[in-house]
Scaffold this motif. Sequence first.
Motif, PDB file in Angstrom:
ATOM      1  N   GLU A  27       0.820  -1.204   0.000  1.00 57.10           N
ATOM      2  CA  GLU A  27       0.000   0.000   0.000  1.00 57.10           C
ATOM      3  C   GLU A  27       0.857   1.259   0.000  1.00 57.10           C
ATOM      4  O   GLU A  27       1.995   1.270   0.467  1.00 57.10           O
ATOM      5  N   PHE A  28       0.291   2.295  -0.519  1.00 55.55           N
ATOM      6  CA  PHE A  28       0.923   3.603  -0.571  1.00 55.55           C
ATOM      7  C   PHE A  28       1.040   4.183   0.828  1.00 55.55           C
ATOM      8  O   PHE A  28       0.120   4.070   1.635  1.00 55.55           O
ATOM      9  N   VAL A  29       2.175   4.804   1.136  1.00 58.72           N
ATOM     10  CA  VAL A  29       2.373   5.502   2.404  1.00 58.72           C
ATOM     11  C   VAL A  29       2.513   7.002   2.153  1.00 58.72           C
ATOM     12  O   VAL A  29       1.774   7.795   2.715  1.00 58.72           O
ATOM     13  N   SER A  30       3.478   7.365   1.296  1.00 57.89           N
ATOM     14  CA  SER A  30       3.718   8.775   1.045  1.00 57.89           C
ATOM     15  C   SER A  30       4.538   8.934  -0.220  1.00 57.89           C
ATOM     16  O   SER A  30       5.372   8.074  -0.525  1.00 57.89           O
ATOM     17  N   THR A  31       4.294  10.016  -0.955  1.00 61.36           N
ATOM     18  CA  THR A  31       5.087  10.318  -2.139  1.00 61.36           C
ATOM     19  C   THR A  31       5.442  11.795  -2.177  1.00 61.36           C
ATOM     20  O   THR A  31       4.769  12.624  -1.551  1.00 61.36           O
ATOM     21  N   ILE A  32       6.499  12.101  -2.916  1.00 61.96           N
ATOM     22  CA  ILE A  32       6.906  13.476  -3.128  1.00 61.96           C
ATOM     23  C   ILE A  32       7.328  13.618  -4.582  1.00 61.96           C
ATOM     24  O   ILE A  32       8.114  12.807  -5.084  1.00 61.96           O
ATOM     25  N   ASP A  33       6.789  14.615  -5.279  1.00 59.78           N
ATOM     26  CA  ASP A  33       7.129  14.743  -6.689  1.00 59.78           C
ATOM     27  C   ASP A  33       8.246  15.762  -6.885  1.00 59.78           C
ATOM     28  O   ASP A  33       8.754  16.336  -5.924  1.00 59.78           O
ATOM     29  N   SER A  34       8.607  15.994  -8.128  1.00 61.10           N
ATOM     30  CA  SER A  34       9.745  16.851  -8.430  1.00 61.10           C
ATOM     31  C   SER A  34       9.501  18.311  -8.059  1.00 61.10           C
ATOM     32  O   SER A  34      10.452  19.083  -7.925  1.00 61.10           O
ATOM     33  N   ASP A  35       8.241  18.690  -7.878  1.00 60.48           N
ATOM     34  CA  ASP A  35       7.914  20.060  -7.459  1.00 60.48           C
ATOM     35  C   ASP A  35       7.725  20.159  -5.953  1.00 60.48           C
ATOM     36  O   ASP A  35       7.326  21.204  -5.447  1.00 60.48           O
ATOM     37  N   GLY A  36       7.979  19.062  -5.275  1.00 59.22           N
ATOM     38  CA  GLY A  36       7.866  19.065  -3.818  1.00 59.22           C
ATOM     39  C   GLY A  36       6.472  18.828  -3.287  1.00 59.22           C
ATOM     40  O   GLY A  36       6.221  18.973  -2.084  1.00 59.22           O
ATOM     41  N   ARG A  37       5.550  18.473  -4.189  1.00 54.91           N
ATOM     42  CA  ARG A  37       4.181  18.189  -3.727  1.00 54.91           C
ATOM     43  C   ARG A  37       4.165  16.838  -3.032  1.00 54.91           C
ATOM     44  O   ARG A  37       4.654  15.854  -3.562  1.00 54.91           O
ATOM     45  N   ILE A  38       3.563  16.804  -1.870  1.00 50.63           N
ATOM     46  CA  ILE A  38       3.583  15.625  -1.005  1.00 50.63           C
ATOM     47  C   ILE A  38       2.177  15.079  -0.802  1.00 50.63           C
ATOM     48  O   ILE A  38       1.218  15.836  -0.665  1.00 50.63           O
ATOM     49  N   LYS A  39       2.104  13.762  -0.776  1.00 54.46           N
ATOM     50  CA  LYS A  39       0.854  13.078  -0.462  1.00 54.46           C
ATOM     51  C   LYS A  39       1.114  12.080   0.660  1.00 54.46           C
ATOM     52  O   LYS A  39       2.196  11.486   0.746  1.00 54.46           O
ATOM     53  N   TYR A  40       0.130  11.894   1.509  1.00 50.68           N
ATOM     54  CA  TYR A  40       0.198  10.898   2.569  1.00 50.68           C
ATOM     55  C   TYR A  40      -1.061  10.058   2.557  1.00 50.68           C
ATOM     56  O   TYR A  40      -2.156  10.552   2.274  1.00 50.68           O
ATOM     57  N   ALA A  41      -0.907   8.805   2.928  1.00 51.30           N
ATOM     58  CA  ALA A  41      -2.076   7.975   3.182  1.00 51.30           C
ATOM     59  C   ALA A  41      -2.775   8.519   4.418  1.00 51.30           C
ATOM     60  O   ALA A  41      -2.130   9.027   5.346  1.00 51.30           O
ATOM     61  N   ASP A  42      -4.090   8.409   4.447  1.00 51.59           N
ATOM     62  CA  ASP A  42      -4.834   8.913   5.596  1.00 51.59           C
ATOM     63  C   ASP A  42      -4.368   8.272   6.903  1.00 51.59           C
ATOM     64  O   ASP A  42      -4.374   8.906   7.958  1.00 51.59           O
ATOM     65  N   SER A  43      -3.946   7.029   6.821  1.00 51.94           N
ATOM     66  CA  SER A  43      -3.558   6.294   8.023  1.00 51.94           C
ATOM     67  C   SER A  43      -2.279   6.821   8.674  1.00 51.94           C
ATOM     68  O   SER A  43      -2.011   6.538   9.845  1.00 51.94           O
ATOM     69  N   VAL A  44      -1.472   7.586   7.923  1.00 51.11           N
ATOM     70  CA  VAL A  44      -0.211   8.084   8.470  1.00 51.11           C
ATOM     71  C   VAL A  44      -0.161   9.605   8.536  1.00 51.11           C
ATOM     72  O   VAL A  44       0.801  10.174   9.075  1.00 51.11           O
TER      73      VAL A  44
END
Length: 120
Positions: free
Chosen positions: A45-62
């Motif tokens: 499962e996905f936990v967290s990502t960061i793209d080349s522009d610094g945009r960050i995503k997190y799973a709701d669980s974390v």
Amino acid sequence: VRLAESGGGSAQSGGSMRLSCAVSGYTDSSYCMGWFRQAPGKEREFVSTIDSDGRIKYADSVKGRFTISEDNAKNTLSLQMNSLKPEDTAMYYCATHLNPWCVAVTDSYWGQGTQVTVSS
């Protein structure tokens, strides 16, 4: 391209841990990178990502507990994990060359993983 995770281990519930991923074999910083995890008997499962522009995503669980960061100069991706819970127990993988929407695809590269175990 090679990715090597480190920093896993055992922690008590409520504790903290920092994972690192050393990336080598390419210098292009245009790719999205991230952390994923897989618990025994469950899908990765996905936990967290960061793209080349610094945009960050997190799973709701974390969200609110984990913080992703990258050091392009050192080619390192990190995951600071606070307020750990037993349900965070899993093998954690870092990945690069995710697609522009930061989704893992066939051409993505993965590390070997590092085990995180949280006891209550």
